[in-house]
Design an enzyme around this catalytic site. Sequence first.
Site, PDB file in Angstrom:
ATOM      1  N   GLU A 233      -3.491  -0.107  13.795  1.00  0.00           N
ATOM      2  CA  GLU A 233      -2.070   0.141  13.742  1.00  0.00           C
ATOM      3  C   GLU A 233      -1.503   1.294  14.329  1.00  0.00           C
ATOM      4  O   GLU A 233      -1.335   2.318  13.918  1.00  0.00           O
ATOM      5  CB  GLU A 233      -1.582   0.042  12.161  1.00  0.00           C
ATOM      6  CG  GLU A 233      -0.025   0.138  12.028  1.00  0.00           C
ATOM      7  CD  GLU A 233       0.255   0.218  10.872  1.00  0.00           C
ATOM      8  OE1 GLU A 233       1.562   0.237  10.470  1.00  0.00           O
ATOM      9  OE2 GLU A 233      -0.319   0.118   9.664  1.00  0.00           O
TER      10      GLU A 233
ATOM     11  N   ASP B 242       0.820  -1.257  -0.107  1.00  0.00           N
ATOM     12  CA  ASP B 242       0.119   0.066  -0.077  1.00  0.00           C
ATOM     13  C   ASP B 242       0.862   1.204  -0.075  1.00  0.00           C
ATOM     14  O   ASP B 242       0.419   2.319   0.186  1.00  0.00           O
ATOM     15  CB  ASP B 242      -1.130   0.121   1.051  1.00  0.00           C
ATOM     16  CG  ASP B 242      -0.294  -0.037   2.533  1.00  0.00           C
ATOM     17  OD1 ASP B 242       0.724  -0.667   2.566  1.00  0.00           O
ATOM     18  OD2 ASP B 242      -0.600   0.667   3.483  1.00  0.00           O
TER      19      ASP B 242
ATOM     20  N   TYR C   6       4.830   6.816   5.020  1.00  0.00           N
ATOM     21  CA  TYR C   6       4.504   6.387   3.614  1.00  0.00           C
ATOM     22  C   TYR C   6       3.164   6.577   3.357  1.00  0.00           C
ATOM     23  O   TYR C   6       2.342   7.096   4.137  1.00  0.00           O
ATOM     24  CB  TYR C   6       4.897   4.985   3.280  1.00  0.00           C
ATOM     25  CG  TYR C   6       4.164   4.243   4.435  1.00  0.00           C
ATOM     26  CD1 TYR C   6       2.914   3.561   3.950  1.00  0.00           C
ATOM     27  CD2 TYR C   6       4.486   3.648   5.730  1.00  0.00           C
ATOM     28  CE1 TYR C   6       1.964   2.503   4.787  1.00  0.00           C
ATOM     29  CE2 TYR C   6       3.844   3.113   6.366  1.00  0.00           C
ATOM     30  CZ  TYR C   6       2.587   2.126   6.098  1.00  0.00           C
ATOM     31  OH  TYR C   6       2.005   1.570   6.827  1.00  0.00           O
TER      32      TYR C   6
ATOM     33  N   LYS D  96      -2.086  -4.401  14.139  1.00  0.00           N
ATOM     34  CA  LYS D  96      -0.957  -4.406  13.457  1.00  0.00           C
ATOM     35  C   LYS D  96       0.259  -3.494  14.355  1.00  0.00           C
ATOM     36  O   LYS D  96       0.118  -2.394  14.129  1.00  0.00           O
ATOM     37  CB  LYS D  96      -1.161  -3.956  12.121  1.00  0.00           C
ATOM     38  CG  LYS D  96       0.422  -3.843  11.444  1.00  0.00           C
ATOM     39  CD  LYS D  96       0.171  -3.668   9.959  1.00  0.00           C
ATOM     40  CE  LYS D  96       1.619  -3.448   9.290  1.00  0.00           C
ATOM     41  NZ  LYS D  96       1.346  -2.986   7.796  1.00  0.00           N
TER      42      LYS D  96
ATOM     43  N   SER E  59       2.528  -8.634   8.833  1.00  0.00           N
ATOM     44  CA  SER E  59       1.820  -7.713   7.852  1.00  0.00           C
ATOM     45  C   SER E  59       3.249  -6.877   7.267  1.00  0.00           C
ATOM     46  O   SER E  59       3.395  -5.709   7.765  1.00  0.00           O
ATOM     47  CB  SER E  59       1.127  -7.023   8.530  1.00  0.00           C
ATOM     48  OG  SER E  59       0.316  -6.003   7.715  1.00  0.00           O
TER      49      SER E  59
ATOM     50  N   GLU F 141       1.581   2.470  15.591  1.00  0.00           N
ATOM     51  CA  GLU F 141       3.283   2.111  15.152  1.00  0.00           C
ATOM     52  C   GLU F 141       4.062   3.063  16.278  1.00  0.00           C
ATOM     53  O   GLU F 141       4.099   4.258  16.010  1.00  0.00           O
ATOM     54  CB  GLU F 141       3.672   2.127  13.781  1.00  0.00           C
ATOM     55  CG  GLU F 141       5.167   1.792  13.865  1.00  0.00           C
ATOM     56  CD  GLU F 141       5.582   2.064  12.197  1.00  0.00           C
ATOM     57  OE1 GLU F 141       6.859   1.569  12.252  1.00  0.00           O
ATOM     58  OE2 GLU F 141       4.819   2.236  11.178  1.00  0.00           O
TER      59      GLU F 141
ATOM     60  N   LYS G 106      -6.860  -0.424   6.356  1.00  0.00           N
ATOM     61  CA  LYS G 106      -5.501  -0.484   7.413  1.00  0.00           C
ATOM     62  C   LYS G 106      -5.407   1.435   7.431  1.00  0.00           C
ATOM     63  O   LYS G 106      -5.720   2.010   6.725  1.00  0.00           O
ATOM     64  CB  LYS G 106      -4.480  -0.854   6.618  1.00  0.00           C
ATOM     65  CG  LYS G 106      -3.006  -0.703   7.600  1.00  0.00           C
ATOM     66  CD  LYS G 106      -1.770  -0.702   6.981  1.00  0.00           C
ATOM     67  CE  LYS G 106      -1.466   0.619   6.616  1.00  0.00           C
ATOM     68  NZ  LYS G 106      -0.114   0.919   6.168  1.00  0.00           N
TER      69      LYS G 106
END
Length: 366
Positions: free
Chosen positions: A191, A37, A366, A233, A304, A193, A150
């Site tokens: 997610e 992605d 990203y 995630k 993932s 992170e 996501k």
Amino acid sequence: MAKAQHIPCAAPPERRKELEQNARAICAPGKGILAADESTGTIGKRFAGINVENNEENRRAYRDLLFSAYPNLGDHIGGAILFDETIRQKDSNGKPFPEVLKEAGVVVGIKVDKGVVPLSGTVGETTTQGLDGMAERCQEYYNLGARFAKWRCVLNINDTNPSQQSMIENANVLARYASICQANGLVPIVEPEILMDGDHDLERAMFVTQKVLAHCYKALCDHNIYLEGTLLKPNMVCPGVDCPTTYSPEEIALATVTVLRRTVPAAVPGITFLSGGQSEEAATLHLNAMNVVPGPRPWALTFSYGRALQATVLKTWQGKKENVAAAKEALKTRAKANSDAAKGEYAGGAGSKEAMQTLYVKNYSY
């Protein structure tokens, strides 16, 4: 007769079975997620490293390589996350990518966030935007074949961060996103992170990850999320990239599983780790070590991965047609290695020297 009571839930009753089935299919034994992605800008940075022009046809050709890598792709890959452009593209035979993936037994996913923005009142912290108009986007993506989504929030560790404000804000954004997804038939991957930037040790990483995940599941509960129709995630619990202490895969694994036991409800079907800039081989070894940690692990522990599945593939491909077969074989090698790791059966040694190289990028976006 007792009066029927309405119990609020983000997932409508008619959606719950589908949501849970899709969540479990993505993280079925030995299966994980191919994260493809990358935004147009990010894939451009990857292409620049192999001297490939960043145009739509090259992006399409590269994703075609990934999604048609080998006949039994679905034996190792349970889901693939696509970018908005990619979900609308077709393979070299004119077949839409969602159909290609579905025929391979891979559940189609879609990135729905719009990137991070500064969080006012903090020292260098962020939140993630994209909630406006998201319900309509989810409906369109569902019609295009997507069945999960996501959304990435980003936190960092230093002397003051993550702040309470950041943890609360990002947890609530993730919960709101999850609610919109479930209302529209998409399994939300949550997610949060925590970046590897910094020199913090493993103990500090454990402390922060536990706090962040606790905030997330409190918010998911407050928003009445159907946990059986979600996936998590997270980052693996790792020291900062500049930490002077080196930890073994077994120490990383025990720290990670310990934090998950303390924070993630057993109702969650699976935990699909991001690689976070680890080398391909390190990400696989750490995943394998987690799947042999003694004691209860009520959720699937799988992968993932974006960079940790694609780094060697890109270097092998180099944008040349004559390298496509070898690049496909490189993906198969890493996908099989991570499939084995998700079952605690990886013995190490898959791939080439490139698989040992760190993929860390400071303040990665990203």
